[in-house]
Design a protein around this motif. Structure first.
Motif, PDB file in Angstrom:
ATOM      1  N   ALA A 103     -16.677 -95.058 -20.452  1.00 53.29           N
ATOM      2  CA  ALA A 103     -18.018 -94.466 -20.298  1.00 53.29           C
ATOM      3  C   ALA A 103     -17.915 -93.068 -19.689  1.00 53.29           C
ATOM      4  O   ALA A 103     -18.588 -92.122 -20.135  1.00 53.29           O
ATOM      5  N   ALA A 104     -17.072 -92.915 -18.672  1.00 58.50           N
ATOM      6  CA  ALA A 104     -16.921 -91.601 -18.035  1.00 58.50           C
ATOM      7  C   ALA A 104     -16.318 -90.596 -19.002  1.00 58.50           C
ATOM      8  O   ALA A 104     -16.723 -89.423 -19.051  1.00 58.50           O
ATOM      9  N   ALA A 105     -15.320 -91.017 -19.796  1.00 60.11           N
ATOM     10  CA  ALA A 105     -14.705 -90.112 -20.769  1.00 60.11           C
ATOM     11  C   ALA A 105     -15.706 -89.673 -21.828  1.00 60.11           C
ATOM     12  O   ALA A 105     -15.720 -88.510 -22.253  1.00 60.11           O
ATOM     13  N   ARG A 106     -16.576 -90.598 -22.257  1.00 62.96           N
ATOM     14  CA  ARG A 106     -17.594 -90.241 -23.247  1.00 62.96           C
ATOM     15  C   ARG A 106     -18.608 -89.245 -22.677  1.00 62.96           C
ATOM     16  O   ARG A 106     -19.124 -88.383 -23.401  1.00 62.96           O
ATOM     17  N   GLU A 107     -18.921 -89.376 -21.387  1.00 64.53           N
ATOM     18  CA  GLU A 107     -19.820 -88.403 -20.752  1.00 64.53           C
ATOM     19  C   GLU A 107     -19.219 -87.000 -20.795  1.00 64.53           C
ATOM     20  O   GLU A 107     -19.905 -86.018 -21.096  1.00 64.53           O
ATOM     21  N   VAL A 108     -17.922 -86.915 -20.473  1.00 67.78           N
ATOM     22  CA  VAL A 108     -17.253 -85.619 -20.514  1.00 67.78           C
ATOM     23  C   VAL A 108     -17.217 -85.074 -21.937  1.00 67.78           C
ATOM     24  O   VAL A 108     -17.466 -83.887 -22.172  1.00 67.78           O
ATOM     25  N   GLU A 109     -16.942 -85.958 -22.898  1.00 73.14           N
ATOM     26  CA  GLU A 109     -16.895 -85.538 -24.302  1.00 73.14           C
ATOM     27  C   GLU A 109     -18.239 -84.970 -24.752  1.00 73.14           C
ATOM     28  O   GLU A 109     -18.303 -83.916 -25.412  1.00 73.14           O
ATOM     29  N   ALA A 110     -19.319 -85.658 -24.385  1.00 75.24           N
ATOM     30  CA  ALA A 110     -20.656 -85.188 -24.776  1.00 75.24           C
ATOM     31  C   ALA A 110     -20.963 -83.833 -24.142  1.00 75.24           C
ATOM     32  O   ALA A 110     -21.527 -82.936 -24.786  1.00 75.24           O
ATOM     33  N   ALA A 111     -20.596 -83.654 -22.878  1.00 72.26           N
ATOM     34  CA  ALA A 111     -20.836 -82.379 -22.203  1.00 72.26           C
ATOM     35  C   ALA A 111     -20.052 -81.256 -22.870  1.00 72.26           C
ATOM     36  O   ALA A 111     -20.557 -80.138 -23.039  1.00 72.26           O
ATOM     37  N   ALA A 112     -18.815 -81.530 -23.268  1.00 72.84           N
ATOM     38  CA  ALA A 112     -17.995 -80.505 -23.917  1.00 72.84           C
ATOM     39  C   ALA A 112     -18.585 -80.125 -25.267  1.00 72.84           C
ATOM     40  O   ALA A 112     -18.558 -78.952 -25.662  1.00 72.84           O
ATOM     41  N   ARG A 113     -19.098 -81.099 -25.991  1.00 66.26           N
ATOM     42  CA  ARG A 113     -19.721 -80.806 -27.289  1.00 66.26           C
ATOM     43  C   ARG A 113     -20.940 -79.908 -27.129  1.00 66.26           C
ATOM     44  O   ARG A 113     -21.218 -79.060 -27.976  1.00 66.26           O
ATOM     45  N   ARG A 114     -21.684 -80.117 -26.029  1.00 67.38           N
ATOM     46  CA  ARG A 114     -22.880 -79.296 -25.788  1.00 67.38           C
ATOM     47  C   ARG A 114     -22.527 -77.949 -25.174  1.00 67.38           C
ATOM     48  O   ARG A 114     -23.383 -77.099 -24.998  1.00 67.38           O
ATOM     49  N   GLY A 115     -21.234 -77.770 -24.822  1.00 67.98           N
ATOM     50  CA  GLY A 115     -20.827 -76.526 -24.198  1.00 67.98           C
ATOM     51  C   GLY A 115     -21.273 -76.411 -22.759  1.00 67.98           C
ATOM     52  O   GLY A 115     -21.416 -75.305 -22.232  1.00 67.98           O
ATOM     53  N   ARG A 116     -21.483 -77.553 -22.088  1.00 77.43           N
ATOM     54  CA  ARG A 116     -21.965 -77.549 -20.708  1.00 77.43           C
ATOM     55  C   ARG A 116     -20.933 -78.245 -19.812  1.00 77.43           C
ATOM     56  O   ARG A 116     -21.187 -79.300 -19.236  1.00 77.43           O
ATOM     57  N   THR A 142     -19.556 -78.340 -16.607  1.00 77.84           N
ATOM     58  CA  THR A 142     -19.825 -77.911 -15.236  1.00 77.84           C
ATOM     59  C   THR A 142     -18.665 -78.326 -14.325  1.00 77.84           C
ATOM     60  O   THR A 142     -17.801 -79.115 -14.727  1.00 77.84           O
ATOM     61  N   PRO A 143     -18.628 -77.830 -13.084  1.00 80.41           N
ATOM     62  CA  PRO A 143     -17.596 -78.293 -12.136  1.00 80.41           C
ATOM     63  C   PRO A 143     -17.599 -79.805 -11.961  1.00 80.41           C
ATOM     64  O   PRO A 143     -16.541 -80.423 -11.798  1.00 80.41           O
ATOM     65  N   GLY A 144     -18.777 -80.418 -12.002  1.00 79.79           N
ATOM     66  CA  GLY A 144     -18.843 -81.866 -11.883  1.00 79.79           C
ATOM     67  C   GLY A 144     -18.190 -82.570 -13.059  1.00 79.79           C
ATOM     68  O   GLY A 144     -17.530 -83.607 -12.909  1.00 79.79           O
ATOM     69  N   VAL A 145     -18.377 -82.008 -14.264  1.00 79.73           N
ATOM     70  CA  VAL A 145     -17.749 -82.586 -15.463  1.00 79.73           C
ATOM     71  C   VAL A 145     -16.230 -82.476 -15.349  1.00 79.73           C
ATOM     72  O   VAL A 145     -15.493 -83.419 -15.680  1.00 79.73           O
ATOM     73  N   ARG A 184     -11.362 -78.429 -26.596  1.00 74.64           N
ATOM     74  CA  ARG A 184     -12.587 -77.639 -26.668  1.00 74.64           C
ATOM     75  C   ARG A 184     -12.744 -76.685 -25.491  1.00 74.64           C
ATOM     76  O   ARG A 184     -13.531 -75.742 -25.563  1.00 74.64           O
ATOM     77  N   ASP A 185     -12.022 -76.931 -24.395  1.00 76.77           N
ATOM     78  CA  ASP A 185     -12.241 -76.138 -23.191  1.00 76.77           C
ATOM     79  C   ASP A 185     -10.912 -75.880 -22.499  1.00 76.77           C
ATOM     80  O   ASP A 185     -10.217 -76.826 -22.102  1.00 76.77           O
TER      81      ASP A 185
END
Length: 716
Positions: free
Chosen positions: A33-46, A48-51, A100-101
């Protein structure tokens, strides 16, 4: 006071065993679940330090869990396999997200600093699992991957891709032998000096080679055959021996032994560190002896490196800029060719090699380590120091591990009369393998030709390849003009082989009368000059390894360049040329034959190819190719003649990917044709075609885009 609306119970705190059971059941789900959250944030280009903190926390926990499962804490084999499969799925998500980053990608490096935010996020994830985080301990010191002062470092893109493919695979130490505490009986003795002295003072009958088992051919590819002495070393590796100082004389096939020993030990990926002159040959030999293993050569900054290859070949000169990623790739074996290059432990070259070997030992249980050299000693026994340290026999100053145990087992100290012989035997049994040509004469032919391909780098190599392309374009234009001026074309868009030969003859005729301009003759001279330094370096290595060497070249300027190279290296030579008086010529021959300090005879291929007795040498270097096999054979026969007591090896230095390689193939083919005719074969022998013409025919045929094999047929 309890919160409104929430039922109060007599809940008890979970025990550590229950915490671990909960963690094992839910950890993969939480990390997914945590990895998918990071993946979604990277796709949106967001991102953040928290990610980033979440990304690094998941990566840390993933490594820990994978190591725990691999250590056997994952239950039954089927359950462990399923757990590893799920963990690999999370690793894939993180790896594809990191692409992606750049900031995320940097967090996957082994030396990445773990941020406070990532540690905090890791504690949060553990608490979600009902596990109270343990107090953190200081991180262990990193093992050095390169000596201090390392300059510019590079990481080839394909290597990054390999690391991303499985960046969380932890080193496997499960097979590491459990040694008892180090014995103390010899702890107060200075041992390295007596060990070195045991070799310096050894008598003529002292052993020089470890005991080797019966040869094996189990790892030899179909269509190839090992000599018995080669099969013995491979059998030793198959039996579990893992460190070798392979000091066979040149010409006894050390390269094949090393590659097949790696196959027997399953020591892949394998790192091979070599001098520049033999780099291409190692890749070719790897394709020959281990054809199912991909090999790659590190050139310059490594833009063409195959990061997924099983065998990585790198030369000493560029090791400094690649030391870091080589130390992190996860090699399970390392071969150092011409190991006397590291005899000075204080040199940067030696420090890089030793640091890489240490890195491999920390990451791999019982790696295969091989030092190859025909010259383990050049100046004195101190030359052993760095080689023994590379192999892990010493730490540079004292014996370590297995060597110390075997010395203890002798029951002797350096004060005892029998210590020297026993200590020498202990070192030899760790893996010193030394055979001379005369020792295995029955295994090898009395005369053999070994091709040594070299890459022509730098401006000279680029200029030669450009000139070859220009020559091919010139012949193509002549061919197309002749084809356009006749009424009947070539059916089905094929190639008119007779017209190809006529164009090649015309080019050859013009070249033989030309006073200037680029042609096949001037090109071969330029290739010879470009090879001169590499050929001289190899001849010098042979001279140090096996005694006197005969060096042949066609052109005077190639001889001059080689002699300058020998002079720079402090190698004494005799020069035998066509413009010398008989008295001077004989004096130079006598100096080579009689003076033990004259290591090389630099000879003109045409002037010194006949009438000389140079059987004092059993190694011949052909720096330039002859146009005929007969001329080449006559040169080799200066050493291979009555009075020669050892098999003779002729080393042909060939410029890879140039017309030089075509000529080598044609000369070899015509030699076989001549042999069939002289041996009275029933096969009809056609007239031997001119090799120069054949080379031009092959060059033009390839330029016209002939299918594979048609160019060779047209040249015959």
């Amino acid at each position: 006071m309890a919160r409104p609306g929430r039922r109060q119970t007599g809940a008890r705190r979970t025990t550590p065993r229950e915490q671990r059971r909960t963690r094992r059941r839910d950890l993969v789900s939480v990390l997914t679940a945590a990895a998918r959250e990071v993946e979604a944030a990277a796709r949106r280009g967001r991102v953040t330090p928290g990610v980033r903190a979440t990304f690094q926390a998941v990566a840390l926990m993933l490594r820990e869990e994978r190591a725990r499962v691999l250590a056997g804490a994952g239950g039954a084999d089927g359950h462990r396999a399923e757990q590893l499969k799920r963990l690999d799925g999370i690793a894939t998500v993180l790896a594809t997200t990191a692409v992606r980053d750049a900031g995320l990608l940097a967090l996957l490096a082994d030396d990445a600093v773990v941020s406070d935010a990532a540690r905090s996020r890791r504690r949060e994830l553990l608490r979600e699992l009902g596990v109270e985080p343990e107090p953190e301990q200081a991180a262990p010191a990193q093992v050095a991957t390169a000596p201090a002062g390392t300059g510019r470092q590079v990481v080839p893109q394909s290597v990054v891709s390999r690391q991303l493919a499985n960046p969380f695979l932890a080193p496997d130490f499960s097979a590491a032998p459990q040694r008892a505490a180090r014995p103390q009986r010899l702890a107060g003795w200075e041992l390295l000096g007596p060990l070195l002295a045991s070799f310096e003072r050894a008598g003529g009958g002292a052993p020089a080679c470890m005991a080797l088992p019966v040869p094996t051919a189990r790892f030899t590819p179909a269509g190839h055959e090992l000599m018995p002495h080669q099969g013995q070393l491979v059998a030793a590796a198959a039996a579990g021996h893992r460190t070798f100082l392979l000091a066979d004389e040149p010409g006894l096939g050390k390269t094949a032994q090393a590659l097949l020993a790696a196959e027997a030990a399953d020591a892949y990926p394998l790192l091979v560190v070599v001098p520049n002159v033999v780099k291409t040959n190692w890749a070719r030999e790897a394709a020959r002896w281990t054809p199912h293993r991909a090999a790659t050569v590190v050139q310059g900054d490594g833009e063409t490196v195959d990061g997924f290859a099983d065998v990585v070949v790198v030369n000493y000169d560029v090791l400094d800029r690649h030391a870091r990623w080589l130390g992190d790739l996860g090699f399970r074996g390392m071969v150092v060719d011409e190991a006397h290059f590291i005899k000075n432990p204080t040199s940067q070259r030696s420090q890089h090699v030793l640091a890489l070997a240490d890195r491999i030992r920390t990451r791999t249980a019982r790696p295969l380590l091989m030092a190859l050299t025909g010259t383990p000693l050049i100046n004195d026994v101190d030359d052993f120091r760095a080689i023994w340290q590379f192999l892990g026999w010493t730490d540079g100053g004292t014996p370590r591990g297995e060597l110390m145990e075997t010395l203890e087992a002798t029951g002797l100290t350096p004060a005892d009369p029998g210590f020297s012989a026993a200590a020498r035997r202990c070192v030899i049994d760790l893996g010193i393998v030394r055979r001379r040509k005369v020792d295995v004469a029955a295994d090898i032919p009395a005369r053999r030709i070994a091709d040594l391909p070299v890459e022509l780098d730098g401006p000279a190599g680029r200029s030669i390849r450009a000139a070859e392309r220009d020559l091919a374009r010139r012949m193509v234009a002549r061919y197309e003009t002749a084809l356009a001026n006749r009424s009947a074309g070539v059916p089905d868009g094929g190639i008119d082989t007779e017209l190809v030969r006529r164009v090649a003859r015309a080019e050859l005729k013009e070249a033989s009368t030309a006073q200037s301009g680029e042609n096949v003759f001037s090109m071969m001279r330029r290739i010879g000059l470009a090879k001169a330094g590499l050929a001289a370096d190899y001849a010098a290595q042979l001279a140090r390894s096996a005694g006197k060497v005969v060096f042949f070249a066609k052109h005077v300027d190639v001889m001059d360049a080689a002699e300058e190279a020998f002079a720079r290296q402090g190698v004494r030579y005799s020069s035998i040329r066509g413009d010398q008086t008989p008295t001077v010529r004989q004096a130079n021959v006598d100096a080579f034959v009689e003076d033990p300090d004259v290591a090389v005879a630099v000879c003109s291929l045409t002037a010194a190819g006949v009438g000389l007795n140079l059987q004092v040498a059993s190694n011949v270097v052909l720096a330039e190719l002859s146009w005929t096999d007969a001329e080449q054979t006559q040169a080799i026969d200066r050493s291979h003649r009555i009075g020669q007591t050892e098999p003779v090896t002729a080393w042909r230095i060939i410029a890879a990917q140039t017309i030089d390689a075509r000529i080598a193939e044609l000369v070899e083919g015509k030699a076989g044709l001549a042999a069939r005719a002289l041996d009275g074969s029933d096969e009809e022998a056609s007239a031997t075609a001119d090799v120069r013409l054949g080379a031009l025919v092959a060059l033009l045929t390839d330029a016209l885009g002939a299918p594979a094999g048609q160019g060779a047929a047209a040249a015959s």
